[in-house]
Design a protein around this motif. Structure first.
Motif, PDB file in Angstrom:
ATOM      1  N   SER A  75       0.834  -1.207   0.000  1.00  0.00           N
ATOM      2  CA  SER A  75       0.000   0.000   0.000  1.00  0.00           C
ATOM      3  C   SER A  75       0.865   1.252   0.000  1.00  0.00           C
ATOM      4  O   SER A  75       0.593   2.215  -0.728  1.00  0.00           O
ATOM      5  N   ASN A  76       1.912   1.243   0.817  1.00  0.00           N
ATOM      6  CA  ASN A  76       2.811   2.400   0.878  1.00  0.00           C
ATOM      7  C   ASN A  76       3.512   2.620  -0.456  1.00  0.00           C
ATOM      8  O   ASN A  76       3.714   3.763  -0.886  1.00  0.00           O
ATOM      9  N   GLN A  77       3.881   1.530  -1.122  1.00  0.00           N
ATOM     10  CA  GLN A  77       4.527   1.644  -2.429  1.00  0.00           C
ATOM     11  C   GLN A  77       3.569   2.240  -3.456  1.00  0.00           C
ATOM     12  O   GLN A  77       3.963   3.070  -4.284  1.00  0.00           O
ATOM     13  N   ILE A  78       2.304   1.820  -3.391  1.00  0.00           N
ATOM     14  CA  ILE A  78       1.300   2.346  -4.323  1.00  0.00           C
ATOM     15  C   ILE A  78       1.102   3.844  -4.101  1.00  0.00           C
ATOM     16  O   ILE A  78       1.042   4.632  -5.052  1.00  0.00           O
ATOM     17  N   VAL A  79       1.005   4.247  -2.831  1.00  0.00           N
ATOM     18  CA  VAL A  79       0.822   5.667  -2.511  1.00  0.00           C
ATOM     19  C   VAL A  79       2.033   6.473  -2.971  1.00  0.00           C
ATOM     20  O   VAL A  79       1.892   7.562  -3.545  1.00  0.00           O
ATOM     21  N   ASP A  80       3.239   5.942  -2.734  1.00  0.00           N
ATOM     22  CA  ASP A  80       4.458   6.638  -3.169  1.00  0.00           C
ATOM     23  C   ASP A  80       4.487   6.808  -4.682  1.00  0.00           C
ATOM     24  O   ASP A  80       4.868   7.863  -5.198  1.00  0.00           O
ATOM     25  N   GLU A  81       4.068   5.760  -5.394  1.00  0.00           N
ATOM     26  CA  GLU A  81       4.047   5.830  -6.857  1.00  0.00           C
ATOM     27  C   GLU A  81       3.041   6.873  -7.335  1.00  0.00           C
ATOM     28  O   GLU A  81       3.304   7.637  -8.270  1.00  0.00           O
ATOM     29  N   ALA A  82       1.885   6.922  -6.669  1.00  0.00           N
ATOM     30  CA  ALA A  82       0.861   7.911  -7.031  1.00  0.00           C
ATOM     31  C   ALA A  82       1.362   9.328  -6.773  1.00  0.00           C
ATOM     32  O   ALA A  82       1.114  10.246  -7.565  1.00  0.00           O
ATOM     33  N   ARG A  84       4.515  10.274  -6.791  1.00  0.00           N
ATOM     34  CA  ARG A  84       5.525  10.589  -7.810  1.00  0.00           C
ATOM     35  C   ARG A  84       4.861  10.985  -9.122  1.00  0.00           C
ATOM     36  O   ARG A  84       5.320  11.888  -9.824  1.00  0.00           O
ATOM     37  N   LEU A  85       3.766  10.308  -9.451  1.00  0.00           N
ATOM     38  CA  LEU A  85       3.030  10.645 -10.669  1.00  0.00           C
ATOM     39  C   LEU A  85       2.455  12.052 -10.569  1.00  0.00           C
ATOM     40  O   LEU A  85       2.510  12.830 -11.525  1.00  0.00           O
ATOM     41  N   GLU A  86       1.923  12.391  -9.387  1.00  0.00           N
ATOM     42  CA  GLU A  86       1.374  13.732  -9.175  1.00  0.00           C
ATOM     43  C   GLU A  86       2.470  14.782  -9.316  1.00  0.00           C
ATOM     44  O   GLU A  86       2.270  15.832  -9.928  1.00  0.00           O
ATOM     45  N   GLU A  87       3.659  14.484  -8.756  1.00  0.00           N
ATOM     46  CA  GLU A  87       4.783  15.411  -8.851  1.00  0.00           C
ATOM     47  C   GLU A  87       5.173  15.647 -10.303  1.00  0.00           C
ATOM     48  O   GLU A  87       5.498  16.761 -10.703  1.00  0.00           O
ATOM     49  N   SER A  88       5.138  14.555 -11.094  1.00  0.00           N
ATOM     50  CA  SER A  88       5.555  14.673 -12.498  1.00  0.00           C
ATOM     51  C   SER A  88       4.576  15.503 -13.312  1.00  0.00           C
ATOM     52  O   SER A  88       4.901  15.995 -14.385  1.00  0.00           O
ATOM     53  N   LYS A 118       1.323  22.628  -4.183  1.00  0.00           N
ATOM     54  CA  LYS A 118       1.887  21.364  -4.647  1.00  0.00           C
ATOM     55  C   LYS A 118       1.618  21.117  -6.129  1.00  0.00           C
ATOM     56  O   LYS A 118       2.253  20.265  -6.740  1.00  0.00           O
ATOM     57  N   LYS A 119       0.678  21.845  -6.705  1.00  0.00           N
ATOM     58  CA  LYS A 119       0.279  21.590  -8.087  1.00  0.00           C
ATOM     59  C   LYS A 119       1.081  22.404  -9.098  1.00  0.00           C
ATOM     60  O   LYS A 119       0.986  22.166 -10.293  1.00  0.00           O
ATOM     61  N   PHE A 120       1.841  23.383  -8.597  1.00  0.00           N
ATOM     62  CA  PHE A 120       2.562  24.273  -9.504  1.00  0.00           C
ATOM     63  C   PHE A 120       4.016  24.416  -9.068  1.00  0.00           C
ATOM     64  O   PHE A 120       4.346  24.270  -7.899  1.00  0.00           O
ATOM     65  N   GLU A 121       4.836  24.717 -10.044  1.00  0.00           N
ATOM     66  CA  GLU A 121       6.254  24.950  -9.772  1.00  0.00           C
ATOM     67  C   GLU A 121       6.693  26.163 -10.579  1.00  0.00           C
ATOM     68  O   GLU A 121       6.297  26.325 -11.734  1.00  0.00           O
ATOM     69  N   PHE A 122       7.498  27.038  -9.968  1.00  0.00           N
ATOM     70  CA  PHE A 122       7.943  28.247 -10.645  1.00  0.00           C
ATOM     71  C   PHE A 122       9.276  28.027 -11.353  1.00  0.00           C
ATOM     72  O   PHE A 122      10.188  27.398 -10.822  1.00  0.00           O
ATOM     73  N   SER A 123       9.355  28.566 -12.558  1.00  0.00           N
ATOM     74  CA  SER A 123      10.618  28.637 -13.287  1.00  0.00           C
ATOM     75  C   SER A 123      10.890  30.120 -13.526  1.00  0.00           C
ATOM     76  O   SER A 123      10.077  30.810 -14.152  1.00  0.00           O
ATOM     77  N   TYR A 124      12.006  30.629 -12.991  1.00  0.00           N
ATOM     78  CA  TYR A 124      12.281  32.064 -13.047  1.00  0.00           C
ATOM     79  C   TYR A 124      13.118  32.399 -14.286  1.00  0.00           C
ATOM     80  O   TYR A 124      14.162  31.798 -14.533  1.00  0.00           O
TER      81      TYR A 124
END
Length: 295
Positions: A75-82, A84-88, A118-124
């Protein structure tokens, strides 16, 4: 993703007693006992043999114990994978920055927005403060840069970009450190008599026009004004060399090291926020909407 009483069960087995498990879980022994009883009742299986020496697994309990450890690990591996997908899938927002277009006000407001951050990242992306270059950038905002921090009430913005106001910044005076007023903690407008202030041209920024009218009235036309199309670093150099003043606010306080930015006894505030394209992408529009929610 799993019954959290399994965590308590595994902890009891590995600790060897309810009391030691309670210490590891930072709950009371009674709470541990209650959770194990609930789990056994839910499964319809006796999991533990209890005695004054501690607890041991029943045969059925050993099966549950081994399976539970596997379930939790998977379960922890599945959550971690999810995650990572969200981060990508983070949306990259390209922010134009320069001495005159600091991102500090934007970050101050955005950092309050914990959920959406968490949904956005800035590039300056560095930009020029040269007037012609800046106008050209605004005309093509969205191609290489998504947003810029700037004042939001300037007349030159209309028809070029959208403006979203984040805050109202008290208007300050930028004073060369060699100027007599530089020793002041706060300036009275009447102290501006016989001073020269470099300002954006009339009709350019409503806030500046209002201040101009106020100073002209209070100081009986003894204040001299020189106009420029837009403040640039060169404007600061000229003001420094000629001991002249400039209007300022919090976002411009680090523009030039040889100026103090001093409060004035007036109530004028400058609308300040972000500029974004007239026809923004869905990612940029989503960012602006998230910024507007601020929470």
């Amino acid at each position: 993703m799993y019954n959290h009483h399994l965590i308590t069960f595994i902890t009891v087995v590995e600790a060897g007693s309810f009391i030691k498990a309670a210490q590891r879980l930072y709950i009371s022994p009674n709470a541990v006992t209650k959770q194990i009883n609930i789990l056994e009742e839910h499964l319809g299986i006796k999991l533990l043999n209890r005695s004054h020496r501690g607890v041991t697994l029943t045969d059925e309990g050993r099966v549950i114990y081994n399976g539970a450890k596997h379930i939790i690990e998977e379960s922890n591996q599945i959550v971690d994978e999810a995650k990572r997908l969200e981060e990508s899938k983070k949306n990259i927002i390209r922010v134009g920055v320069s001495l005159g277009h600091s991102y500090e006000i934007l970050l101050k407001h955005w950092n309050k927005n914990i959920v959406n951050a968490k949904k956005f990242e800035f590039s300056y992306v560095p930009i020029s403060d040269n007037t012609e270059d800046y106008y050209e950038l605004l005309n093509h905002l969205g191609e290489k840069i998504d947003i810029i921090s700037d004042i939001t009430d300037a007349s030159f913005l209309k028809g070029r970009v959208n403006a979203f106001t984040l805050t109202l910044l008290p208007v300050l005076l930028a004073v060369p450190i060699t100027h007599p007023l530089a020793n002041k903690d706060i300036i009275d407008p009447r102290e501006l008599m016989h001073e020269t202030i470099i300002i954006p041209k009339r009709g350019f920024i409503p806030t500046v026009d209002n201040i101009f009218d106020t100073i002209t009235t209070k100081c009986k036309n003894t204040v001299q004004f020189e106009t420029v199309t837009q403040y640039t670093y060169e404007t600061y150099n000229i003001a420094l060399a000629q001991n002249k003043l400039l209007f300022s606010h919090e976002a411009w306080q680090h523009t030039h090291p040889m100026f103090r930015h001093i409060p004035v006894k007036w109530d004028f505030k400058q609308p300040y926020g972000i500029l974004y394209p007239l026809h923004p992408t869905k990612e940029v529009l989503s960012f602006v909407m998230a910024l507007g929610r601020r929470g």
